[in-house]
Each structure stands twice: as structure tokens, then as C-alpha cells.
Enzyme design. Structure first.
Site, PDB file in Angstrom:
ATOM      1  CE  LYS A   1      -4.068  -1.902   0.163  1.00  0.00           C
ATOM      2  NZ  LYS A   1      -5.009  -1.858  -0.934  1.00  0.00           N
TER       3      LYS A   1
ATOM      4  CE  LYS B   1      -5.222 -10.607  -3.872  1.00  0.00           C
ATOM      5  NZ  LYS B   1      -6.585 -10.408  -3.418  1.00  0.00           N
TER       6      LYS B   1
ATOM      7  CE  LYS C   1     -14.412  -7.105  -2.082  1.00  0.00           C
ATOM      8  NZ  LYS C   1     -13.385  -6.806  -1.064  1.00  0.00           N
TER       9      LYS C   1
END
Ligand code: ADP
Ligand code: TRP
Length: 358
Positions: free
Chosen positions: A139, A221, A224
Site C-alpha cells: 500500500k 490474482k 475487487k
């Protein structure tokens, strides 16, 4: 046998015995806790990594499943969209087979005991260890302008989510393994400082390994917010699913019998394993090993099986989203069940810490 009083009625003989057996079974059920952030549309990764396990676990365990709306605040979502996102996660969980009568299905923000336990645990979590967490480092790299304290203490909040019900089994995908390990460490740290309070939580999957559903482009992967064109969402319509599957990365095919599969081909087989019949997968595997495979045909078959898999979930979820009062009722009843358990835990934690003044 002495007549028993349960629940509020007199039972004798074998009825009494059966009632006690039932009570013992409920009380001895292991506690399961897991959450999904309300950060967007749910996808096959969420389904196979988490929700498929939820549905199987609901009959055998004492389950607490929630929408992690506080966790979603790290990226400052638009307040106007929060409710819609939370409601959709609930609807998609129910559409996948979760029964709100059997489990507690609730919003994290409805349980004030969670932030209270989070505050207590923050005093036992060290800056150095939190800064080393790979998801935090990712992040910092991907959103350098918003490295807030909530992001740093994300694993502590997740620990509070689990420990507030004294959860021991945590059904999650592979990407959450390390967070659950941290939860285990924090539980032990609390116990050694204040006395035995929390059990050790472990990640759980019905197969012996945690799952990672790859994206269709062979890079990373399903997610969302990233790889959206290579992620199959439970809300995607039939044509969109077909289009995404047909674009999955392949190559010209193997030239030697029984040769090793490249990652991106393994990924397609992994997805086929999940949604197609075993015979279908075996047929394509044999064709791969015999160098006669046609990836176009394989993807067409996978697309149809995927469409048939997703369609009933999408339709059920859309129907439930048309009925927001039903979703509100599910959340309200779920919060009541969850608060019953969390209020007991927080009273115990306060007492152990010494917060016990009058
Ligand atoms: P996302 O990563 O898509 O934003 P969440 O972080 O809310 O989703 O994750 C909810 C659950 O879904 C977690 O248990 C997580 O491990 C699981 N999950 C998410 N993506 C995948 C994936 N691609 N494969 C397997 N499990 C996944
Ligand atoms: N951190 C999890 C994720 O990003 C979501 C989550 C929050 C969770 N609290 C939890 C999962 C507690 C399991 C248990 O996927």
C-alpha cells in the site's frame, strides 16, 4: 433422570437427555469468524477463497461473518456509496448460500466492542512489526499519498474482529494467511500479559491448502479493484463472462507429450477444476498431454461452465438487492447475535486488564 428445566419447559426421560445433548453440541461448536471488505463487487476469488467455505461451515460451526466496512475506510470511499456497497456484499453472500438464520451476518461498524478491543490491542502492537507487513508495504508503494494510521494498524483491527468472538477458525484466501498469523501473535501477547483470555486463531480451508484464484491474464490474482478485465465478478452478465474468459492468456500449445504447463495454462485448468465437471477437465488434460489441445475450444467450454455457475448467484443477488428492507433486517438481526458474544468478550478483556472500578 431428574426432570430438567430447558428452555423454560419441563422435560423428562429421553427428551431431557436429547435436550442436554443438543445444548452440549451447540456449546461445543468451534467458533468461526471471517469478513469481506465492502470495497467493490465480489468475484470468484472471494467466492472460492472465502464464501464457499462459509457456506459449508454454517452447518457445523458457530459462525460470525461480517462486512468489513471499517476496513474499507482506509481508502476514503464516497459516503453516498457506502450503504450500497455494504448491502451488495450482504446480498452476494446470501446469494452464494449463506443462511442468516444459521449464522450471524452483520456489519463490522454495528459492533462497538470491536473498536474497543482494537484500541486495547493497539497498545500491544509495535510500529516496527506493523511496518514490515507485506500488505502494508504494498500500500505504501501503491498509494504513497495516503499512508494513514488505519492502514498501518489494519492487522490489529482484523485481530479485534476475530478475537471479539474468541474465533479459532478463520476461512480466508491465501493472501490473508499472514494477517491471521499476526492475530495469533497478538492473542498470545495479550494472554501472556493479562492471563489466558483468547484462543489461537488459524486460517481455514476445507482442502489442505489456502486458495489463491489467479486473474485470467496470468498476472496476479483476481481482485475487487485491480485486474478488473481479468477478474470474473459475481455480478458480471453472461456475455461479459464469455468475453473475459475468451481473452484469457494462452499460447500455441505444447509440442512435446506430457510437458510441463506454463503458469497461465495451469490457471485455466485450475478455474476449470472449480466450475466444470471432472470429466470435462480430464478430457482437456488428456488433450494437453497428447499435444492435441485446442485452447479456443477449452476456453469456450470454460466460458459456458462459468456462465452457468455465476448466473444463479447473480440473479439471486439482484433479486435480494431489490428488497433493501430485507437486507436491513438481516444486518440488524446479525448485529444482535454478534453483540451478544462480543459484549461478553469485552467484559472479560476489561476485567483482565484491570478496568474494573466500581
Ligand atoms: P479483495 O482482495 O478482492 O478486495 P477482500 O480483501 O475483501 O477482497 O477479501 C475477502 C476474502 O476473499 C478474503 O478471505 C480473501 O483472502 C479472499 N480473496 C480475495 N481475493 C482472492 C483470490 N484472488 N483468491 C482467493 N481468495 C481471495
Ligand atoms: N482483511 C481481510 C481482507 O482484506 C478482511 C477481513 C477483515 C477479515 N477482518 C477480518 C478476514 C477478520 C477474516 C477475519 O480480505
Amino acid at each position: 433422570m431428574i426432570p430438567g428445566l430447558w428452555p423454560g419447559i419441563f422435560l423428562t426421560g429421553s427428551a431431557c437427555h436429547a435436550a442436554f445433548l443438543y445444548l452440549a453440541a451447540v456449546m461445543s461448536k468451534e467458533i468461526v469468524v471471517s469478513g469481506i471488505r465492502s470495497t467493490g463487487y465480489l468475484h470468484l476469488g472471494n467466492y472460492f477463497g472465502a464464501m464457499r467455505n462459509y457456506v459449508r461451515m454454517q452447518d457445523d460451526f458457530n459462525c460470525y461473518f461480517f462486512v468489513a466496512d471499517y476496513h474499507a475506510l482506509t481508502t476514503h470511499p464516497d459516503p453516498k456509496l457506502l450503504r450500497e456497497n455494504v448491502y451488495r456484499v450482504v446480498a452476494e453472500n446470501v446469494a452464494c448460500g449463506l443462511d442468516p438464520e444459521k449464522v450471524a451476518l452483520y456489519a463490522q461498524s454495528d459492533i462497538p466492542e470491536i473498536p474497543e478491543l482494537y484500541l486495547m490491542l493497539n497498545m500491544l502492537a509495535y510500529k516496527g512489526e506493523l511496518e514490515k507487513v507485506p500488505t502494508f508495504k504494498d500500500k505504501v508503494r501503491s498509494q504513497p499519498d495516503n499512508v494513514n494510521a488505519g492502514l498501518l494498524t489494519y492487522p490489529v483491527l482484523m485481530t479485534a474482529d476475530i478475537l471479539i468472538h474468541k474465533g479459532v477458525k478463520v476461512p480466508v484466501g491465501k493472501d490473508q494467511e499472514q494477517h491471521v498469523e499476526m492475530a495469533r501473535n497478538f492473542a498470545n501477547r495479550f494472554n501472556s500479559r493479562y492471563g489466558e483470555t483468547f484462543p489461537e486463531p488459524y486460517p481455514f480451508n476445507y482442502s489442505d491448502q489456502l486458495i489463491k484464484i489467479p486473474s485470467l491474464d496470468g498476472a496476479g490474482k483476481m481482485s475487487k479493484s485491480e485486474n478488473v478485465n481479468a477478474t470474473i465478478y459475481l455480478a458480471d452478465d453472461d456475455d461479459l463472462i464469455r468475453k473475459k474468459v475468451m481473452k484469457a492468456k494462452t499460447d500455441a500449445g505444447p509440442t512435446e507429450h506430457n510437458s510441463e504447463m506454463p503458469d497461465y495454462i495451469q490457471n485455466i485448468f485450475q478455474l476449470m477444476n472449480l466450475v466444470s465437471s471432472p470429466e470435462t477437465t480430464e478430457t482437456f488434460k488428456a488433450a494437453y498431454n497428447g499435444c492435441t489441445i485446442r485452447y479456443g475450444d477449452m476456453k469456450k467450454q470454460l466460458a459456458e461452465d462459468m456462465v452457468n455457475f455465476v448466473r444463479p448467484i447473480r440473479e439471486k443477488s439482484m433479486a435480494l438487492q431489490q428488497n433493501p428492507s430485507q437486507i436491513a433486517k438481516i444486518l440488524k438481526e446479525g448485529a444482535e447475535k454478534a453483540r451478544e458474544s462480543s459484549s461478553k468478550t469485552i467484559a472479560d478483556a476489561r476485567k483482565k486488564i484491570g478496568i474494573n472500578y466500581y
